[in-house]
Design an enzyme around this catalytic site. Structure first.
Site, PDB file in Angstrom:
ATOM      1  N   LEU A 156      37.505   3.681  49.962  1.00 53.96           N
ATOM      2  CA  LEU A 156      37.032   2.405  50.526  1.00 53.96           C
ATOM      3  C   LEU A 156      37.921   1.293  49.988  1.00 53.96           C
ATOM      4  O   LEU A 156      38.165   1.244  48.783  1.00 53.96           O
ATOM      5  CB  LEU A 156      35.586   2.119  50.079  1.00 53.96           C
ATOM      6  CG  LEU A 156      34.491   3.101  50.486  1.00 53.96           C
ATOM      7  CD1 LEU A 156      33.191   2.734  49.775  1.00 53.96           C
ATOM      8  CD2 LEU A 156      34.274   3.116  51.994  1.00 53.96           C
ATOM      9  N   HIS A 157      38.419   0.436  50.862  1.00 50.79           N
ATOM     10  CA  HIS A 157      39.212  -0.677  50.341  1.00 50.79           C
ATOM     11  C   HIS A 157      39.224  -1.901  51.252  1.00 50.79           C
ATOM     12  O   HIS A 157      39.752  -2.933  50.886  1.00 50.79           O
ATOM     13  CB  HIS A 157      40.660  -0.240  50.130  1.00 50.79           C
ATOM     14  CG  HIS A 157      41.410  -0.067  51.419  1.00 50.79           C
ATOM     15  ND1 HIS A 157      41.319   1.076  52.167  1.00 50.79           N
ATOM     16  CD2 HIS A 157      42.223  -0.907  52.095  1.00 50.79           C
ATOM     17  CE1 HIS A 157      42.057   0.933  53.250  1.00 50.79           C
ATOM     18  NE2 HIS A 157      42.620  -0.259  53.239  1.00 50.79           N
ATOM     19  N   ARG A 158      38.626  -1.785  52.449  1.00 50.64           N
ATOM     20  CA  ARG A 158      38.756  -2.917  53.377  1.00 50.64           C
ATOM     21  C   ARG A 158      37.970  -4.114  52.884  1.00 50.64           C
ATOM     22  O   ARG A 158      36.863  -3.952  52.342  1.00 50.64           O
ATOM     23  CB  ARG A 158      38.226  -2.532  54.759  1.00 50.64           C
ATOM     24  CG  ARG A 158      39.152  -1.620  55.441  1.00 50.64           C
ATOM     25  CD  ARG A 158      38.911  -1.485  56.909  1.00 50.64           C
ATOM     26  NE  ARG A 158      39.843  -0.489  57.361  1.00 50.64           N
ATOM     27  CZ  ARG A 158      41.122  -0.718  57.609  1.00 50.64           C
ATOM     28  NH1 ARG A 158      41.597  -1.935  57.518  1.00 50.64           N
ATOM     29  NH2 ARG A 158      41.911   0.250  57.963  1.00 50.64           N
TER      30      ARG A 158
END
Ligand code: UD1
Length: 396
Positions: free
Chosen positions: A210-212
């Site tokens: 997850l990084h957005r």
């Protein structure tokens, strides 16, 4: 033909690998590689060049971190001199990151033929920085290389001429197919707490990325997703290689402590090399992600994927692949993960042309199309163009 390719971030490196290799097979192509420096840590950049056997870039613009606007502007500013000096026949922008937008703007302003690899994808969500980048890059591109049919439809609807659009398949899957056998031999990082169990006892696990900004930057949303991950991890241990942006958010939100207890099964790890992460994905029971590339890779690997987003610009991963959208509220994530664990995960098929030969098709089209494309972007008169002296560029 001189082709200048710009890379800047992890997904760019993966997309460029097969393309650069294919260009290397053609003596009539002179390839110039530029790294914008958007991703600069060893784990986010150098290890990808090593794993994917990407040549050392001729130039590194060293742009580093920044907001979308200043980062894009700075890459453009630094790229200007390189384009001026190398006078490429074609400039290649890959994907949808800030480095790709800067490349497109610089190439278009400097009247170079612009090819966009992974054109036409649309989430129709302009709150995503990548969507803004995609729309702008495609508006400027002369040659559009598309991975899935939705891309062709979107580009036609936006008025791009049919002859500029080429459905060629997916260069990211070229890399996956080429490197999967090697990834399967690859040792998992020793720092990974579960490495030994996976290796020796074949313990089942899931993978999380997850990084957005939309997933991790809004604290209440991220906390809800984190709680859902903890719930899933009670039923299936999860390995979560953490992106630098996410690392900061985990620390800021005080969530790290919750992953330090003895009973914790949500295992945080540093970002992984391409081969280690590919091995991890290929043997996972389940992948949970907000990444575009991972949605495609999980479909190509046949591993069920739950995408923590409200939409995707890659609808073929839903209609043909193994992907399901579970939104951002955390509720559907646990339900859908349980379905996967009961053996009710999606069984997909590999989309057409995701066959490992996209780069070959792209290079063929570039070699065949270039005379027409030059006509589209004349540099003064054709004589003037023919007389341009090609300056030498510096090798780093
Ligand atoms: C970028 C792309 C995204 C892509 C992702 C893959 C844009 C708009 N977004 O997002 O589409 O999926 O890359 O990873 O271009 N940082 C480091 N070390 C690094 C690189 C970044 O610490 O090597 C930090 C930066 O300082 C920044 C944060 O990570 O605080 C985000 O980096 P940035 O390049 O802005 O975007 P990503 O979130 O990585």
């Amino acid at each position: 033909m001189r082709i200048l390719t710009v890379v800047g971030t992890r997904p760019n490196f993966v997309k460029a690998a097969a393309l650069l290799e294919e260009m290397g097979r053609h003596p009539e192509i002179e390839s110039v590689l530029v790294h914008s420096g958007q991703h600069y840590d060893y784990e986010m950049s150098k290890t990808f060049f090593e794993d994917l056997e990407i040549p050392t870039p001729h130039v590194n613009l060293g742009v580093g971190s920044g907001g979308a606007v200043s980062q894009t502007a700075e890459i453009m500013r630094r790229l200007e001199g390189v384009i001026e000096e190398t006078q490429p026949d074609v400039v290649v922008a890959l994907g949808d990151v800030n480095s790709s937008l800067a490349t497109a703007l610089a190439a278009a302003q400097m009247r170079r033929t612009l090819a966009h690899v992974e054109a036409g994808l649309r989430s129709f969500d302009r709150t995503m920085p990548e969507e803004v980048n995609r729309v702008a890059i495609d508006a400027l591109a002369d040659v559009l290389f598309v991975t899935e049919p939705s891309g062709v439809e979107n580009l036609l609807r936006e008025g791009k001429p049919e002859e500029a659009i080429h459905m060629v398949g997916n260069v990211m899957i070229d890399a996956l197919r080429r490197f999967l056998p090697r990834a399967r031999e690859c040792a998992l990082p020793v720092l990974l707490p579960m490495s030994k169990n996976i290796r020796e006892q074949r313990e089942a696990y899931g993978v999380v990325t997850l990084h957005r900004p939309s997933t991790v930057d809004h604290r209440p949303t991220f906390r809800r997703i984190w709680a859902a991950l903890q719930d899933v991890a009670r039923e299936l241990p999860l390995i979560f290689p953490v992106h630098p942006r996410t690392k900061v958010r985990i620390e800021d939100s005080g969530l790290r402590e919750t992953s330090c207890s003895d009973t914790n099964r949500l295992h945080l790890a540093p970002p992984m090399s391409y081969l280690a992460f590919l091995r991890l994905q290929s043997e996972a029971e389940l992948i949970i992600t907000d990444s575009g590339g991972v949605q495609e890779e999980s479909s190509a690997l046949g591993v069920p994927c739950l995408t923590v987003r409200e939409n995707t610009e890659r609808p073929i991963t839903l209609t043909e692949g193994t992907n399901r959208l579970v939104g951002l509220d955390g509720n559907r994530l646990l339900d859908e993960a349980r379905k996967v664990l009961r053996g009710e995960g999606k069984v997909g098929r590999i989309p057409k042309l995701w066959d490992g030969h996209a780069a070959t098709r792209i290079v063929e089209r570039l070699l065949n199309r270039i005379p027409d494309v030059h006509d589209l972007v004349p540099l003064g008169s054709s004589n003037e163009r023919a007389n341009i002296a090609r300056p030498q560029y510096r090798l780093m």
